[in-house]
Design a protein around this motif. Structure first.
Motif, PDB file in Angstrom:
ATOM      1  N   VAL A  61       0.829  -1.210   0.000  1.00 61.02           N
ATOM      2  CA  VAL A  61       0.000   0.000   0.000  1.00 61.02           C
ATOM      3  C   VAL A  61       0.861   1.257   0.000  1.00 61.02           C
ATOM      4  CG1 VAL A  61      -1.652   1.326   1.369  1.00 61.02           C
ATOM      5  CG2 VAL A  61      -1.987  -1.117   1.057  1.00 61.02           C
ATOM      6  N   VAL A  62       1.845   1.317   0.882  1.00 56.03           N
ATOM      7  CA  VAL A  62       2.683   2.520   0.964  1.00 56.03           C
ATOM      8  C   VAL A  62       3.565   2.657  -0.273  1.00 56.03           C
ATOM      9  CG1 VAL A  62       4.499   3.640   2.304  1.00 56.03           C
ATOM     10  CG2 VAL A  62       2.597   2.543   3.473  1.00 56.03           C
ATOM     11  N   THR A  63       4.065   1.547  -0.788  1.00 57.41           N
ATOM     12  CA  THR A  63       4.877   1.601  -2.003  1.00 57.41           C
ATOM     13  C   THR A  63       4.060   2.109  -3.187  1.00 57.41           C
ATOM     14  OG1 THR A  63       6.264  -0.210  -1.218  1.00 57.41           O
ATOM     15  CG2 THR A  63       6.294   0.249  -3.585  1.00 57.41           C
ATOM     16  N   LEU A  64       2.841   1.628  -3.332  1.00 51.17           N
ATOM     17  CA  LEU A  64       1.984   2.101  -4.423  1.00 51.17           C
ATOM     18  C   LEU A  64       1.623   3.575  -4.262  1.00 51.17           C
ATOM     19  CD1 LEU A  64      -0.390  -0.949  -4.979  1.00 51.17           C
ATOM     20  CD2 LEU A  64       1.503  -0.166  -6.417  1.00 51.17           C
ATOM     21  N   PHE A  65       1.378   3.999  -3.025  1.00 50.54           N
ATOM     22  CA  PHE A  65       1.051   5.412  -2.781  1.00 50.54           C
ATOM     23  C   PHE A  65       2.195   6.321  -3.209  1.00 50.54           C
ATOM     24  CE2 PHE A  65       1.277   9.124   0.031  1.00 50.54           C
ATOM     25  CZ  PHE A  65       0.091   9.745  -0.313  1.00 50.54           C
ATOM     26  N   TRP A  66       3.418   6.041  -2.730  1.00 51.12           N
ATOM     27  CA  TRP A  66       4.537   6.914  -3.068  1.00 51.12           C
ATOM     28  C   TRP A  66       4.979   6.743  -4.514  1.00 51.12           C
ATOM     29  CZ3 TRP A  66       4.975  11.059  -0.621  1.00 51.12           C
ATOM     30  CH2 TRP A  66       4.685  11.139   0.732  1.00 51.12           C
ATOM     31  N   ALA A  67       4.757   5.567  -5.099  1.00 55.29           N
ATOM     32  CA  ALA A  67       5.039   5.396  -6.525  1.00 55.29           C
ATOM     33  C   ALA A  67       4.079   6.237  -7.364  1.00 55.29           C
ATOM     34  CB  ALA A  67       4.942   3.927  -6.912  1.00 55.29           C
TER      35      ALA A  67
END
Length: 78
Positions: A9-15
């Motif tokens: 979730v956090v990786t997709l958000f910052w990506a």
């Protein structure tokens, strides 16, 4: 909930912020600067979160004491 869900979730958000954000910047004289700021902000925030999150998964061990010190502490404190 395991480690996978927050990481994804956090990786997709910052990506999304770092990857899609620069394409949404309107055309003006500072477009390159704003794009750079968006990408650098996304990378820095993600790296900060990642380091803080991973440090909580494997905390540092406490101080290691000699057997004599442990015996003395048990005798004196109990």
């Amino acid at each position: 909930m395991g480690i996978e869900v927050p990481m994804i979730v956090v990786t997709l958000f910052w990506a999304a912020i770092g990857g899609l954000g620069p394409f949404l910047v309107p055309r003006n004289t500072d477009r390159g600067l704003v794009r750079t700021m968006l990408v650098l902000t996304a990378v820095c925030c993600y790296m900060f979160w990642l380091v803080a999150y991973l440090c909580q998964l494997n905390p540092l061990f406490g101080p290691r004491m000699d057997a004599k010190v442990l015996i003395a502490m048990q005798r004196e404190w109990s």
